[in-house]
Design a protein around this motif. Structure first.
Motif, PDB file in Angstrom:
ATOM      1  N   SER A  74      -2.407 -18.504  -7.361  1.00 34.01           N
ATOM      2  CA  SER A  74      -3.095 -18.474  -6.080  1.00 34.01           C
ATOM      3  C   SER A  74      -3.288 -17.018  -5.659  1.00 34.01           C
ATOM      4  N   ILE A  75      -4.163 -16.816  -4.724  1.00 27.97           N
ATOM      5  CA  ILE A  75      -4.413 -15.457  -4.230  1.00 27.97           C
ATOM      6  C   ILE A  75      -3.147 -14.884  -3.614  1.00 27.97           C
ATOM      7  N   GLN A  76      -2.401 -15.733  -2.940  1.00 30.48           N
ATOM      8  CA  GLN A  76      -1.163 -15.288  -2.306  1.00 30.48           C
ATOM      9  C   GLN A  76      -0.165 -14.789  -3.350  1.00 30.48           C
ATOM     10  N   GLU A  77      -0.040 -15.489  -4.456  1.00 28.77           N
ATOM     11  CA  GLU A  77       0.875 -15.065  -5.524  1.00 28.77           C
ATOM     12  C   GLU A  77       0.426 -13.738  -6.129  1.00 28.77           C
ATOM     13  N   VAL A  78      -0.867 -13.583  -6.328  1.00 29.04           N
ATOM     14  CA  VAL A  78      -1.387 -12.325  -6.883  1.00 29.04           C
ATOM     15  C   VAL A  78      -1.103 -11.171  -5.927  1.00 29.04           C
ATOM     16  N   LEU A  79      -1.325 -11.384  -4.625  1.00 31.99           N
ATOM     17  CA  LEU A  79      -1.052 -10.331  -3.648  1.00 31.99           C
ATOM     18  C   LEU A  79       0.431  -9.990  -3.590  1.00 31.99           C
ATOM     19  N   PHE A  80       1.294 -10.996  -3.706  1.00 27.85           N
ATOM     20  CA  PHE A  80       2.735 -10.728  -3.732  1.00 27.85           C
ATOM     21  C   PHE A  80       3.124  -9.923  -4.971  1.00 27.85           C
TER      22      PHE A  80
ATOM     23  N   LEU B 179       1.136  -7.831  -6.625  1.00 28.19           N
ATOM     24  CA  LEU B 179       0.640  -6.471  -6.417  1.00 28.19           C
ATOM     25  C   LEU B 179       1.541  -5.705  -5.459  1.00 28.19           C
ATOM     26  N   GLU B 180       2.020  -6.384  -4.429  1.00 26.76           N
ATOM     27  CA  GLU B 180       2.924  -5.738  -3.485  1.00 26.76           C
ATOM     28  C   GLU B 180       4.244  -5.376  -4.145  1.00 26.76           C
ATOM     29  N   SER B 181       4.742  -6.237  -5.025  1.00 24.96           N
ATOM     30  CA  SER B 181       6.031  -5.977  -5.669  1.00 24.96           C
ATOM     31  C   SER B 181       5.974  -4.794  -6.633  1.00 24.96           C
ATOM     32  N   ILE B 182       4.803  -4.497  -7.192  1.00 29.93           N
ATOM     33  CA  ILE B 182       4.718  -3.341  -8.090  1.00 29.93           C
ATOM     34  C   ILE B 182       4.282  -2.070  -7.368  1.00 29.93           C
TER      35      ILE B 182
ATOM     36  N   VAL C 233       1.457  -1.472  -5.334  1.00 25.21           N
ATOM     37  CA  VAL C 233       0.035  -1.133  -5.208  1.00 25.21           C
ATOM     38  C   VAL C 233      -0.314  -0.757  -3.773  1.00 25.21           C
ATOM     39  N   PHE C 234       0.199  -1.523  -2.808  1.00 25.56           N
ATOM     40  CA  PHE C 234      -0.154  -1.288  -1.411  1.00 25.56           C
ATOM     41  C   PHE C 234       0.623  -0.127  -0.807  1.00 25.56           C
ATOM     42  N   GLU C 235       1.762   0.166  -1.362  1.00 26.38           N
ATOM     43  CA  GLU C 235       2.587   1.238  -0.801  1.00 26.38           C
ATOM     44  C   GLU C 235       2.249   2.605  -1.397  1.00 26.38           C
ATOM     45  N   PHE C 236       1.847   2.634  -2.658  1.00 23.49           N
ATOM     46  CA  PHE C 236       1.626   3.917  -3.312  1.00 23.49           C
ATOM     47  C   PHE C 236       0.194   4.111  -3.816  1.00 23.49           C
ATOM     48  N   LEU C 237      -0.322   3.149  -4.560  1.00 20.21           N
ATOM     49  CA  LEU C 237      -1.618   3.352  -5.211  1.00 20.21           C
ATOM     50  C   LEU C 237      -2.776   3.435  -4.215  1.00 20.21           C
ATOM     51  N   LEU C 238      -2.868   2.498  -3.289  1.00 17.83           N
ATOM     52  CA  LEU C 238      -3.986   2.517  -2.340  1.00 17.83           C
ATOM     53  C   LEU C 238      -3.949   3.719  -1.397  1.00 17.83           C
TER      54      LEU C 238
END
Length: 93
Positions: free
Chosen positions: A4-10, A12-15, A17-22
């Motif tokens: 699901s989209i929610q699982e994919v976003l979780f 990405l967040e766990s690796i 992406v939202f804290e460092f890459l973006l």
């Protein structure tokens, strides 16, 4: 296997992406755009890339920077959504 989209976003967040890459990409693009528009180094884009890359890495290393963006952009997204809704409603007349 279906995700699901929610699982994919979780994921990405766990690796990070939202804290460092973006945030890195945002700062890199902003600094690179400013350097290109100012034309300080002439027609040598390699120097602009190196400077933008270094500033982007230094910025994400500072914890206050990433915390600032984690607070700012969700609220900014809500504000832009409200503004767009108001513009759409005003244009219907």
């Amino acid at each position: 296997m279906v995700y699901s989209i929610q699982e994919v976003l979780f994921q990405l967040e766990s690796i990070g992406v939202f804290e460092f890459l973006l945030p890195f990409l945002l700062i890199f693009a902003a600094v690179y755009g400013v350097l290109i528009s100012l034309g300080i180094f002439g027609k040598r884009p390699g120097i602009n890339v190196i400077i933008a890359f270094a500033i982007g890495l230094l910025a994400i290393r500072f914890p206050l920077f990433t915390q600032f963006y984690q607070e700012l952009f969700p609220r900014l997204g809500i504000g832009i959504t409200i503004l767009l809704m108001l513009l759409i409603l005003a244009m219907e007349d």
